[in-house]
Design a protein around this motif. Structure first.
Motif, PDB file in Angstrom:
ATOM      1  N   HIS A 155      -7.084  91.693   1.198  1.00 21.26           N
ATOM      2  CA  HIS A 155      -5.800  92.952   1.409  1.00 21.26           C
ATOM      3  C   HIS A 155      -5.845  93.915   0.112  1.00 21.26           C
ATOM      4  O   HIS A 155      -5.915  94.908   0.357  1.00 21.26           O
ATOM      5  N   LEU A 156      -5.723  93.340  -1.028  1.00 19.42           N
ATOM      6  CA  LEU A 156      -5.565  94.068  -2.307  1.00 19.42           C
ATOM      7  C   LEU A 156      -6.879  94.999  -2.585  1.00 19.42           C
ATOM      8  O   LEU A 156      -6.955  96.040  -2.843  1.00 19.42           O
ATOM      9  N   ASP A 157      -7.729  93.923  -2.283  1.00 13.59           N
ATOM     10  CA  ASP A 157      -9.265  94.912  -2.523  1.00 13.59           C
ATOM     11  C   ASP A 157      -9.305  96.250  -1.533  1.00 13.59           C
ATOM     12  O   ASP A 157     -10.075  97.111  -2.010  1.00 13.59           O
ATOM     13  N   ASN A 158      -8.876  96.000  -0.565  1.00 16.49           N
ATOM     14  CA  ASN A 158      -9.173  97.069   0.738  1.00 16.49           C
ATOM     15  C   ASN A 158      -7.983  98.214   0.440  1.00 16.49           C
ATOM     16  O   ASN A 158      -8.355  99.136   0.391  1.00 16.49           O
ATOM     17  N   THR A 159      -6.979  97.827  -0.213  1.00 19.98           N
ATOM     18  CA  THR A 159      -5.853  98.674  -0.340  1.00 19.98           C
ATOM     19  C   THR A 159      -5.849  99.538  -1.751  1.00 19.98           C
ATOM     20  O   THR A 159      -5.797 100.614  -1.896  1.00 19.98           O
ATOM     21  N   PHE A 160      -6.329  98.715  -2.853  1.00 25.86           N
ATOM     22  CA  PHE A 160      -6.651  99.272  -4.084  1.00 25.86           C
ATOM     23  C   PHE A 160      -8.100  98.972  -4.486  1.00 25.86           C
ATOM     24  O   PHE A 160      -8.241  98.385  -5.625  1.00 25.86           O
ATOM     25  N   PRO A 161      -9.089  99.524  -3.970  1.00 20.92           N
ATOM     26  CA  PRO A 161     -10.343  99.054  -4.509  1.00 20.92           C
ATOM     27  C   PRO A 161     -10.777  99.480  -5.807  1.00 20.92           C
ATOM     28  O   PRO A 161     -11.451  98.521  -6.380  1.00 20.92           O
ATOM     29  N   GLN A 162     -10.530 100.531  -6.438  1.00 23.24           N
ATOM     30  CA  GLN A 162     -10.874 100.877  -7.905  1.00 23.24           C
ATOM     31  C   GLN A 162      -9.924 100.081  -8.814  1.00 23.24           C
ATOM     32  O   GLN A 162     -10.456  99.864  -9.984  1.00 23.24           O
ATOM     33  N   THR A 163      -8.673  99.617  -8.896  1.00 29.12           N
ATOM     34  CA  THR A 163      -7.977  99.256  -9.402  1.00 29.12           C
ATOM     35  C   THR A 163      -7.716  97.599  -9.669  1.00 29.12           C
ATOM     36  O   THR A 163      -7.292  97.188 -10.742  1.00 29.12           O
ATOM     37  N   GLN A 164      -8.415  97.058  -8.978  1.00 28.43           N
ATOM     38  CA  GLN A 164      -8.426  95.570  -8.814  1.00 28.43           C
ATOM     39  C   GLN A 164      -9.603  94.931  -9.537  1.00 28.43           C
ATOM     40  O   GLN A 164     -10.616  95.306  -9.281  1.00 28.43           O
ATOM     41  N   GLU A 165      -9.326  94.216 -10.394  1.00 27.66           N
ATOM     42  CA  GLU A 165     -10.328  93.204 -11.226  1.00 27.66           C
ATOM     43  C   GLU A 165     -10.274  91.694 -10.875  1.00 27.66           C
ATOM     44  O   GLU A 165      -9.473  91.286 -10.938  1.00 27.66           O
ATOM     45  N   ARG A 166     -11.409  91.415 -10.122  1.00 29.62           N
ATOM     46  CA  ARG A 166     -11.404  89.876  -9.725  1.00 29.62           C
ATOM     47  C   ARG A 166     -12.682  89.356 -10.300  1.00 29.62           C
ATOM     48  O   ARG A 166     -13.679  89.936 -10.009  1.00 29.62           O
TER      49      ARG A 166
END
Length: 113
Positions: free
Chosen positions: A102-113
């Motif tokens: 969900h986070l990857d789809n909602t905030f694709p550029q801001t998430q670092e995993r």
């Protein structure tokens, strides 16, 4: 009628850096010796593993079986009661996986995993 939230009671069993990792190992492997658990959980100290195992045993989540031999052999496994946590841990695992997606789809550029 229940007037207080019992989520706190449940979380006391699972909260912390190590308990859920110990439970995951014992649910997937059935029976493990102390050193097997220590090797399977990178970063946990012997003292912390001992402490967490004792707490889980006191709550009847895991069972400690000592074999009278030299050197002593100790095995850990889930109790029948402890096995009732499996659907809860499975649900939490699935929720965590879905949350990351969900986070990857909602905030694709801001998430670092």
């Amino acid at each position: 009628m229940e007037t207080s939230c019992q989520v706190d009671t449940a979380l006391e069993i699972l909260v912390g850096k190590w308990k859920h990792k110990i439970l995951f190992q014992l649910i997937t492997k059935d029976v493990m010796r102390f050193n097997e658990l220590k090797r399977a959980i990178p970063g946990i100290t012997q003292k912390m593993l001992t402490s967490q195992l004792r707490e889980l045993e006191q709550n009847d989540i895991i069972e400690r079986k000592v074999y009278p031999q030299i050197p002593p052999k100790v095995e850990y496994s889930m109790t029948t009661y402890g096995e009732s946590l499996k659907p809860i841990l499975d649900a939490m695992h699935n929720w965590g996986k879905n949350h990351i997606e969900h986070l990857d789809n909602t905030f694709p550029q801001t998430q670092e995993r």
